[in-house]
Scaffold this active site. Structure first.
Site, PDB file in Angstrom:
ATOM      1  N   GLU A 143      10.440   7.775 -16.671  1.00  0.00           N
ATOM      2  CA  GLU A 143       9.129   8.412 -16.825  1.00  0.00           C
ATOM      3  C   GLU A 143       8.567   8.098 -18.213  1.00  0.00           C
ATOM      4  O   GLU A 143       7.360   7.853 -18.374  1.00  0.00           O
ATOM      5  CB  GLU A 143       9.250   9.915 -16.635  1.00  0.00           C
ATOM      6  CG  GLU A 143       9.594  10.355 -15.221  1.00  0.00           C
ATOM      7  CD  GLU A 143       9.702  11.862 -15.101  1.00  0.00           C
ATOM      8  OE1 GLU A 143       8.758  12.551 -15.557  1.00  0.00           O
ATOM      9  OE2 GLU A 143      10.710  12.352 -14.569  1.00  0.00           O
ATOM     10  N   LYS A 172      17.726  20.759 -10.950  1.00  0.00           N
ATOM     11  CA  LYS A 172      16.975  19.535 -11.170  1.00  0.00           C
ATOM     12  C   LYS A 172      17.801  18.461 -11.880  1.00  0.00           C
ATOM     13  O   LYS A 172      18.631  18.739 -12.734  1.00  0.00           O
ATOM     14  CB  LYS A 172      15.717  19.817 -12.011  1.00  0.00           C
ATOM     15  CG  LYS A 172      14.668  20.669 -11.318  1.00  0.00           C
ATOM     16  CD  LYS A 172      14.020  19.955 -10.169  1.00  0.00           C
ATOM     17  CE  LYS A 172      13.137  18.814 -10.617  1.00  0.00           C
ATOM     18  NZ  LYS A 172      11.997  19.240 -11.443  1.00  0.00           N
ATOM     19  N   LYS A 195      -2.235  -3.683 -38.917  1.00  0.00           N
ATOM     20  CA  LYS A 195      -0.780  -3.545 -39.067  1.00  0.00           C
ATOM     21  C   LYS A 195      -0.199  -2.463 -38.164  1.00  0.00           C
ATOM     22  O   LYS A 195       0.810  -2.679 -37.488  1.00  0.00           O
ATOM     23  CB  LYS A 195      -0.415  -3.241 -40.522  1.00  0.00           C
ATOM     24  CG  LYS A 195      -1.064  -4.129 -41.565  1.00  0.00           C
ATOM     25  CD  LYS A 195      -0.705  -5.593 -41.406  1.00  0.00           C
ATOM     26  CE  LYS A 195      -1.317  -6.440 -42.494  1.00  0.00           C
ATOM     27  NZ  LYS A 195      -2.800  -6.431 -42.506  1.00  0.00           N
ATOM     28  N   GLN A 209      -7.392  -4.360 -42.379  1.00  0.00           N
ATOM     29  CA  GLN A 209      -6.146  -3.732 -42.813  1.00  0.00           C
ATOM     30  C   GLN A 209      -5.578  -2.833 -41.714  1.00  0.00           C
ATOM     31  O   GLN A 209      -4.398  -2.480 -41.735  1.00  0.00           O
ATOM     32  CB  GLN A 209      -6.360  -2.930 -44.091  1.00  0.00           C
ATOM     33  CG  GLN A 209      -7.115  -1.621 -43.904  1.00  0.00           C
ATOM     34  CD  GLN A 209      -7.224  -0.841 -45.210  1.00  0.00           C
ATOM     35  OE1 GLN A 209      -7.102  -1.395 -46.299  1.00  0.00           O
ATOM     36  NE2 GLN A 209      -7.449   0.452 -45.095  1.00  0.00           N
ATOM     37  N   HIS A 241       0.828  -1.207   0.000  1.00  0.00           N
ATOM     38  CA  HIS A 241       0.000   0.000   0.000  1.00  0.00           C
ATOM     39  C   HIS A 241       0.867   1.263   0.000  1.00  0.00           C
ATOM     40  O   HIS A 241       0.423   2.324   0.439  1.00  0.00           O
ATOM     41  CB  HIS A 241      -0.959   0.039   1.199  1.00  0.00           C
ATOM     42  CG  HIS A 241      -1.711  -1.235   1.419  1.00  0.00           C
ATOM     43  ND1 HIS A 241      -2.833  -1.571   0.690  1.00  0.00           N
ATOM     44  CD2 HIS A 241      -1.491  -2.264   2.274  1.00  0.00           C
ATOM     45  CE1 HIS A 241      -3.283  -2.753   1.097  1.00  0.00           C
ATOM     46  NE2 HIS A 241      -2.477  -3.202   2.041  1.00  0.00           N
ATOM     47  N   SER A 294      16.290  20.574 -15.978  1.00  0.00           N
ATOM     48  CA  SER A 294      15.043  21.307 -16.146  1.00  0.00           C
ATOM     49  C   SER A 294      15.268  22.504 -17.057  1.00  0.00           C
ATOM     50  O   SER A 294      16.363  23.077 -17.091  1.00  0.00           O
ATOM     51  CB  SER A 294      14.533  21.784 -14.784  1.00  0.00           C
ATOM     52  OG  SER A 294      13.522  22.766 -14.932  1.00  0.00           O
ATOM     53  N   TYR A 302     -13.210 -12.325 -44.351  1.00  0.00           N
ATOM     54  CA  TYR A 302     -12.364 -11.134 -44.396  1.00  0.00           C
ATOM     55  C   TYR A 302     -13.220  -9.885 -44.497  1.00  0.00           C
ATOM     56  O   TYR A 302     -14.248  -9.847 -45.187  1.00  0.00           O
ATOM     57  CB  TYR A 302     -11.384 -11.182 -45.575  1.00  0.00           C
ATOM     58  CG  TYR A 302     -10.527  -9.939 -45.645  1.00  0.00           C
ATOM     59  CD1 TYR A 302      -9.469  -9.763 -44.753  1.00  0.00           C
ATOM     60  CD2 TYR A 302     -10.807  -8.925 -46.555  1.00  0.00           C
ATOM     61  CE1 TYR A 302      -8.701  -8.613 -44.777  1.00  0.00           C
ATOM     62  CE2 TYR A 302     -10.029  -7.772 -46.597  1.00  0.00           C
ATOM     63  CZ  TYR A 302      -8.988  -7.620 -45.700  1.00  0.00           C
ATOM     64  OH  TYR A 302      -8.236  -6.472 -45.716  1.00  0.00           O
TER      65      TYR A 302
END
Length: 328
Positions: free
Chosen positions: A159, A152, A194, A191, A25, A146, A186
Protein backbone atom coordinates in the site's frame (compact mmCIF):
# COMPACT_ATOMS: atom_id res chain seq x y z
CA UNK A 1 15.88 -3.17 -9.97
CA UNK A 2 17.78 -6.38 -10.56
CA UNK A 3 17.10 -7.48 -6.98
CA UNK A 4 13.36 -7.05 -7.55
CA UNK A 5 13.60 -8.97 -10.82
CA UNK A 6 15.39 -11.79 -9.00
CA UNK A 7 12.72 -11.77 -6.28
CA UNK A 8 9.94 -12.06 -8.87
CA UNK A 9 11.84 -14.81 -10.68
CA UNK A 10 12.23 -16.67 -7.38
CA UNK A 11 8.46 -16.54 -6.95
CA UNK A 12 8.00 -17.74 -10.52
CA UNK A 13 10.36 -20.68 -10.09
CA UNK A 14 8.64 -21.67 -6.83
CA UNK A 15 5.21 -21.73 -8.51
CA UNK A 16 5.78 -23.70 -11.69
CA UNK A 17 2.57 -24.81 -13.39
CA UNK A 18 0.24 -22.72 -11.22
CA UNK A 19 -2.64 -21.33 -13.30
CA UNK A 20 -4.35 -18.11 -12.23
CA UNK A 21 -7.25 -16.14 -13.70
CA UNK A 22 -6.14 -13.44 -16.12
CA UNK A 23 -8.13 -10.22 -16.01
CA UNK A 24 -9.09 -7.43 -18.37
CA UNK A 25 -11.21 -4.56 -17.05
CA UNK A 26 -10.73 -6.40 -13.71
CA UNK A 27 -13.12 -9.02 -15.10
CA UNK A 28 -12.10 -12.63 -15.59
CA UNK A 29 -10.79 -13.15 -19.10
CA UNK A 30 -8.50 -16.12 -19.82
CA UNK A 31 -6.33 -18.49 -17.80
CA UNK A 32 -2.65 -17.62 -17.55
CA UNK A 33 0.31 -19.21 -15.85
CA UNK A 34 1.35 -17.31 -12.74
CA UNK A 35 4.91 -17.41 -14.05
CA UNK A 36 3.76 -15.56 -17.15
CA UNK A 37 2.14 -12.83 -15.04
CA UNK A 38 5.20 -12.40 -12.83
CA UNK A 39 7.45 -12.23 -15.88
CA UNK A 40 5.35 -9.36 -17.21
CA UNK A 41 6.60 -7.28 -14.27
CA UNK A 42 10.17 -8.49 -14.83
CA UNK A 43 9.92 -7.23 -18.43
CA UNK A 44 8.57 -3.84 -17.31
CA UNK A 45 11.37 -3.39 -14.81
CA UNK A 46 13.91 -4.26 -17.50
CA UNK A 47 12.59 -1.39 -19.64
CA UNK A 48 12.70 0.87 -16.59
CA UNK A 49 16.38 0.03 -16.14
CA UNK A 50 16.95 0.62 -19.86
CA UNK A 51 15.44 4.10 -19.60
CA UNK A 52 17.90 5.00 -16.85
CA UNK A 53 20.81 3.70 -18.91
CA UNK A 54 19.62 5.70 -21.93
CA UNK A 55 19.11 8.73 -19.72
CA UNK A 56 22.67 8.53 -18.42
CA UNK A 57 24.02 8.62 -21.98
CA UNK A 58 22.35 12.01 -22.51
CA UNK A 59 23.12 13.33 -19.00
CA UNK A 60 26.84 12.61 -19.03
CA UNK A 61 28.10 15.91 -20.44
CA UNK A 62 30.07 18.36 -18.36
CA UNK A 63 28.80 21.93 -17.71
CA UNK A 64 31.98 22.93 -15.86
CA UNK A 65 33.54 26.04 -17.39
CA UNK A 66 30.31 27.47 -18.79
CA UNK A 67 30.50 30.03 -15.99
CA UNK A 68 27.47 32.33 -15.56
CA UNK A 69 26.24 31.93 -19.14
CA UNK A 70 28.85 33.13 -21.66
CA UNK A 71 31.90 31.05 -20.83
CA UNK A 72 35.17 32.73 -19.89
CA UNK A 73 38.15 34.55 -21.37
CA UNK A 74 40.53 32.68 -19.08
CA UNK A 75 42.70 29.91 -20.60
CA UNK A 76 40.86 26.88 -19.18
CA UNK A 77 40.74 23.42 -20.75
CA UNK A 78 37.17 22.17 -20.55
CA UNK A 79 38.06 18.91 -22.26
CA UNK A 80 40.67 18.11 -19.62
CA UNK A 81 38.28 18.71 -16.73
CA UNK A 82 35.52 16.77 -18.49
CA UNK A 83 37.83 13.77 -18.98
CA UNK A 84 39.12 13.98 -15.43
CA UNK A 85 35.58 13.88 -14.02
CA UNK A 86 34.51 10.97 -16.20
CA UNK A 87 32.12 12.81 -18.53
CA UNK A 88 31.69 11.95 -22.19
CA UNK A 89 32.56 15.50 -23.27
CA UNK A 90 31.96 19.13 -22.23
CA UNK A 91 28.58 20.63 -23.14
CA UNK A 92 28.86 22.44 -26.48
CA UNK A 93 26.88 25.59 -25.58
CA UNK A 94 27.53 27.56 -22.41
CA UNK A 95 24.01 29.07 -22.28
CA UNK A 96 22.45 25.63 -22.63
CA UNK A 97 24.79 24.33 -19.92
CA UNK A 98 23.43 26.70 -17.26
CA UNK A 99 19.82 27.19 -18.27
CA UNK A 100 18.19 23.83 -18.98
CA UNK A 101 17.30 21.03 -16.61
CA UNK A 102 16.00 18.54 -19.15
CA UNK A 103 18.60 16.02 -17.98
CA UNK A 104 16.95 16.01 -14.54
CA UNK A 105 13.49 16.01 -16.10
CA UNK A 106 14.33 12.90 -18.11
CA UNK A 107 15.75 11.21 -15.00
CA UNK A 108 12.65 12.04 -12.94
CA UNK A 109 10.45 10.87 -15.80
CA UNK A 110 12.23 7.50 -15.84
CA UNK A 111 11.74 7.27 -12.07
CA UNK A 112 8.06 8.18 -12.38
CA UNK A 113 7.44 5.44 -14.96
CA UNK A 114 9.15 2.96 -12.64
CA UNK A 115 6.99 4.19 -9.77
CA UNK A 116 3.84 3.63 -11.84
CA UNK A 117 4.91 0.04 -12.57
CA UNK A 118 5.61 -0.60 -8.89
CA UNK A 119 2.30 0.98 -7.93
CA UNK A 120 0.45 -1.38 -10.28
CA UNK A 121 2.27 -4.34 -8.75
CA UNK A 122 1.31 -3.04 -5.32
CA UNK A 123 -2.33 -2.63 -6.30
CA UNK A 124 -2.53 -6.16 -7.68
CA UNK A 125 -1.00 -7.70 -4.59
CA UNK A 126 -3.16 -5.66 -2.23
CA UNK A 127 -6.20 -6.97 -4.10
CA UNK A 128 -4.89 -10.52 -4.13
CA UNK A 129 -4.22 -10.41 -0.38
CA UNK A 130 -7.85 -9.49 0.33
CA UNK A 131 -10.32 -12.09 1.58
CA UNK A 132 -12.32 -11.63 -1.62
CA UNK A 133 -9.37 -12.91 -3.67
CA UNK A 134 -7.25 -14.75 -1.13
CA UNK A 135 -4.65 -15.56 -3.77
CA UNK A 136 -1.62 -14.54 -1.68
CA UNK A 137 -0.65 -14.55 1.98
CA UNK A 138 2.16 -12.18 2.97
CA UNK A 139 4.25 -13.36 5.89
CA UNK A 140 3.99 -11.60 9.24
CA UNK A 141 7.34 -9.92 8.56
CA UNK A 142 5.81 -7.84 5.74
CA UNK A 143 2.34 -7.36 7.23
CA UNK A 144 0.83 -5.20 9.93
CA UNK A 145 -2.13 -5.60 12.23
CA UNK A 146 -4.92 -3.18 12.94
CA UNK A 147 -4.98 -0.68 15.80
CA UNK A 148 -8.52 -1.82 16.63
CA UNK A 149 -9.37 -5.07 14.77
CA UNK A 150 -7.31 -7.99 16.11
CA UNK A 151 -8.00 -10.30 13.15
CA UNK A 152 -6.51 -8.00 10.53
CA UNK A 153 -3.37 -8.76 8.51
CA UNK A 154 -2.71 -5.86 6.21
CA UNK A 155 -0.27 -5.80 3.24
CA UNK A 156 0.87 -2.33 4.29
CA UNK A 157 4.24 -2.33 2.48
CA UNK A 158 2.61 -2.59 -0.94
CA UNK A 159 0.00 0.00 0.00
CA UNK A 160 2.89 2.33 0.80
CA UNK A 161 4.57 1.46 -2.50
CA UNK A 162 1.32 2.35 -4.23
CA UNK A 163 1.07 5.58 -2.25
CA UNK A 164 4.71 6.63 -2.59
CA UNK A 165 4.34 6.60 -6.36
CA UNK A 166 2.43 9.86 -5.93
CA UNK A 167 5.56 11.49 -4.53
CA UNK A 168 7.74 10.37 -7.42
CA UNK A 169 5.17 11.54 -9.97
CA UNK A 170 4.81 14.78 -8.00
CA UNK A 171 8.57 15.35 -8.09
CA UNK A 172 8.47 15.19 -11.88
CA UNK A 173 5.49 17.54 -12.10
CA UNK A 174 7.21 19.96 -9.69
CA UNK A 175 10.25 20.28 -11.94
CA UNK A 176 8.20 20.43 -15.14
CA UNK A 177 6.22 23.32 -13.67
CA UNK A 178 9.41 24.98 -12.41
CA UNK A 179 11.00 24.97 -15.88
CA UNK A 180 8.02 25.70 -18.11
CA UNK A 181 8.23 29.52 -18.24
CA UNK A 182 11.88 30.33 -17.69
CA UNK A 183 13.77 32.56 -20.16
CA UNK A 184 17.40 31.83 -21.05
CA UNK A 185 19.78 31.56 -19.24
CA UNK A 186 20.18 30.94 -15.48
CA UNK A 187 17.37 31.93 -13.14
CA UNK A 188 17.26 31.60 -9.37
CA UNK A 189 14.16 29.43 -9.71
CA UNK A 190 16.46 26.60 -10.76
CA UNK A 191 17.82 26.20 -7.24
CA UNK A 192 14.52 24.40 -6.58
CA UNK A 193 15.59 21.50 -8.83
CA UNK A 194 17.56 19.76 -6.08
CA UNK A 195 14.82 18.81 -3.64
CA UNK A 196 12.55 16.95 -6.11
CA UNK A 197 15.57 15.20 -7.67
CA UNK A 198 16.89 13.93 -4.33
CA UNK A 199 13.40 13.01 -3.09
CA UNK A 200 12.68 11.06 -6.26
CA UNK A 201 15.85 8.99 -5.86
CA UNK A 202 15.31 8.31 -2.17
CA UNK A 203 11.67 7.35 -2.68
CA UNK A 204 12.12 5.08 -5.70
CA UNK A 205 14.98 3.22 -4.01
CA UNK A 206 12.74 2.59 -1.01
CA UNK A 207 9.90 1.40 -3.23
CA UNK A 208 12.17 -1.05 -5.04
CA UNK A 209 13.63 -2.40 -1.79
CA UNK A 210 10.21 -2.88 -0.17
CA UNK A 211 8.75 -4.54 -3.29
CA UNK A 212 11.63 -7.02 -3.48
CA UNK A 213 11.34 -7.87 0.21
CA UNK A 214 7.58 -8.30 -0.04
CA UNK A 215 7.94 -10.65 -3.01
CA UNK A 216 10.37 -12.86 -1.09
CA UNK A 217 7.93 -13.09 1.83
CA UNK A 218 4.73 -13.88 -0.04
CA UNK A 219 3.05 -17.25 -0.55
CA UNK A 220 0.58 -18.03 -3.32
CA UNK A 221 -2.39 -20.03 -2.06
CA UNK A 222 -2.66 -22.85 -4.60
CA UNK A 223 -5.80 -24.34 -3.10
CA UNK A 224 -7.68 -21.06 -3.04
CA UNK A 225 -6.57 -20.19 -6.57
CA UNK A 226 -7.51 -23.59 -7.99
CA UNK A 227 -10.88 -23.41 -6.27
CA UNK A 228 -11.49 -20.01 -7.87
CA UNK A 229 -10.49 -21.04 -11.41
CA UNK A 230 -13.86 -22.44 -12.58
CA UNK A 231 -15.63 -19.10 -12.20
CA UNK A 232 -15.82 -16.86 -15.23
CA UNK A 233 -15.59 -19.43 -18.07
CA UNK A 234 -11.91 -18.71 -18.68
CA UNK A 235 -11.82 -21.31 -21.48
CA UNK A 236 -14.53 -19.61 -23.57
CA UNK A 237 -12.05 -17.96 -25.92
CA UNK A 238 -10.24 -21.26 -26.40
CA UNK A 239 -13.59 -22.76 -27.37
CA UNK A 240 -13.97 -20.01 -29.99
CA UNK A 241 -10.45 -20.81 -31.26
CA UNK A 242 -11.46 -24.46 -31.58
CA UNK A 243 -14.31 -23.46 -33.88
CA UNK A 244 -12.01 -21.25 -35.94
CA UNK A 245 -9.71 -24.24 -36.45
CA UNK A 246 -12.79 -26.08 -37.74
CA UNK A 247 -13.24 -23.38 -40.39
CA UNK A 248 -15.85 -21.24 -38.66
CA UNK A 249 -15.26 -17.46 -39.01
CA UNK A 250 -14.28 -15.92 -35.67
CA UNK A 251 -17.33 -13.62 -35.60
CA UNK A 252 -19.56 -16.70 -35.77
CA UNK A 253 -17.33 -18.65 -33.38
CA UNK A 254 -17.58 -15.82 -30.88
CA UNK A 255 -21.36 -16.02 -31.04
CA UNK A 256 -21.43 -19.82 -30.68
CA UNK A 257 -19.07 -19.71 -27.69
CA UNK A 258 -21.25 -17.04 -26.12
CA UNK A 259 -24.36 -19.21 -26.53
CA UNK A 260 -22.47 -22.14 -25.00
CA UNK A 261 -21.62 -20.00 -21.96
CA UNK A 262 -25.27 -18.92 -21.73
CA UNK A 263 -26.33 -22.57 -21.64
CA UNK A 264 -23.78 -23.23 -18.87
CA UNK A 265 -25.16 -20.29 -16.90
CA UNK A 266 -28.66 -21.73 -17.23
CA UNK A 267 -27.49 -25.21 -16.15
CA UNK A 268 -25.05 -23.87 -13.52
CA UNK A 269 -22.16 -25.86 -14.93
CA UNK A 270 -18.84 -25.46 -16.74
CA UNK A 271 -18.24 -25.67 -20.49
CA UNK A 272 -16.42 -28.95 -19.87
CA UNK A 273 -19.63 -30.35 -18.31
CA UNK A 274 -21.77 -29.83 -21.41
CA UNK A 275 -22.49 -33.02 -23.32
CA UNK A 276 -21.61 -33.28 -26.98
CA UNK A 277 -25.32 -33.35 -27.82
CA UNK A 278 -25.84 -30.10 -25.91
CA UNK A 279 -22.93 -28.49 -27.73
CA UNK A 280 -24.16 -29.76 -31.09
CA UNK A 281 -27.58 -28.28 -30.36
CA UNK A 282 -25.79 -24.92 -30.60
CA UNK A 283 -23.55 -25.83 -33.56
CA UNK A 284 -23.17 -29.07 -35.53
CA UNK A 285 -19.47 -28.30 -35.95
CA UNK A 286 -18.65 -29.63 -32.48
CA UNK A 287 -16.98 -33.03 -32.31
CA UNK A 288 -15.51 -35.15 -29.52
CA UNK A 289 -12.14 -33.41 -29.82
CA UNK A 290 -13.70 -30.22 -28.41
CA UNK A 291 -13.03 -31.57 -24.91
CA UNK A 292 -9.31 -31.28 -25.59
CA UNK A 293 -9.85 -27.50 -25.60
CA UNK A 294 -12.02 -27.18 -22.50
CA UNK A 295 -10.89 -26.63 -18.92
CA UNK A 296 -8.13 -24.26 -17.88
CA UNK A 297 -5.40 -26.92 -18.07
CA UNK A 298 -6.26 -27.78 -21.67
CA UNK A 299 -6.74 -24.13 -22.50
CA UNK A 300 -3.25 -23.19 -21.30
CA UNK A 301 -1.70 -25.81 -23.59
CA UNK A 302 -3.39 -24.31 -26.66
CA UNK A 303 -1.47 -21.03 -26.44
CA UNK A 304 1.45 -21.41 -28.84
CA UNK A 305 2.30 -17.93 -30.15
CA UNK A 306 5.66 -16.41 -29.24
CA UNK A 307 5.43 -14.67 -25.86
CA UNK A 308 2.14 -16.32 -24.92
CA UNK A 309 1.13 -18.02 -21.69
CA UNK A 310 1.48 -21.53 -23.12
CA UNK A 311 3.67 -23.82 -21.02
CA UNK A 312 6.38 -24.18 -23.69
CA UNK A 313 6.45 -20.44 -24.36
CA UNK A 314 6.70 -19.58 -20.67
CA UNK A 315 9.47 -22.15 -20.23
CA UNK A 316 11.44 -20.28 -22.92
CA UNK A 317 10.86 -16.99 -21.10
CA UNK A 318 11.96 -18.50 -17.78
CA UNK A 319 15.12 -19.89 -19.38
CA UNK A 320 15.91 -16.49 -20.90
CA UNK A 321 15.61 -14.67 -17.58
CA UNK A 322 17.52 -17.33 -15.63
CA UNK A 323 20.46 -16.73 -17.96
CA UNK A 324 20.10 -12.93 -18.09
CA UNK A 325 19.82 -12.56 -14.33
CA UNK A 326 22.59 -15.14 -13.81
CA UNK A 327 20.45 -17.31 -11.53
CA UNK A 328 22.37 -20.48 -12.38
Amino acid sequence: MKRLQVSLMTLALDNQGLIVPGYTHLQRAQPVLLQHLLLAYVEEIERDAGRLIDCRARMNFCPLGACALAGTGLPIDRFMTSDALGFTAPMRNSIDAVSDRDFILEFLSANAITAVHLSRLGEEWVLWASEEFGFITPSDSVSTGSSIMPQKKNPDPMELVRGKSARVIGDLVTLLTLCKGLPQAYNRDLQEDKEPAFDSVKTILGMLEVSAEFALNTTFNRGRIQKALPAGYLDATTLADYLVKKGVPFRTSHDIAGKSVALCTLKDCQLLDLSLDELRSISPVFENDVYEFLGVENSIQKFISYGSTGSACVAEQIDYWIKKLELQ
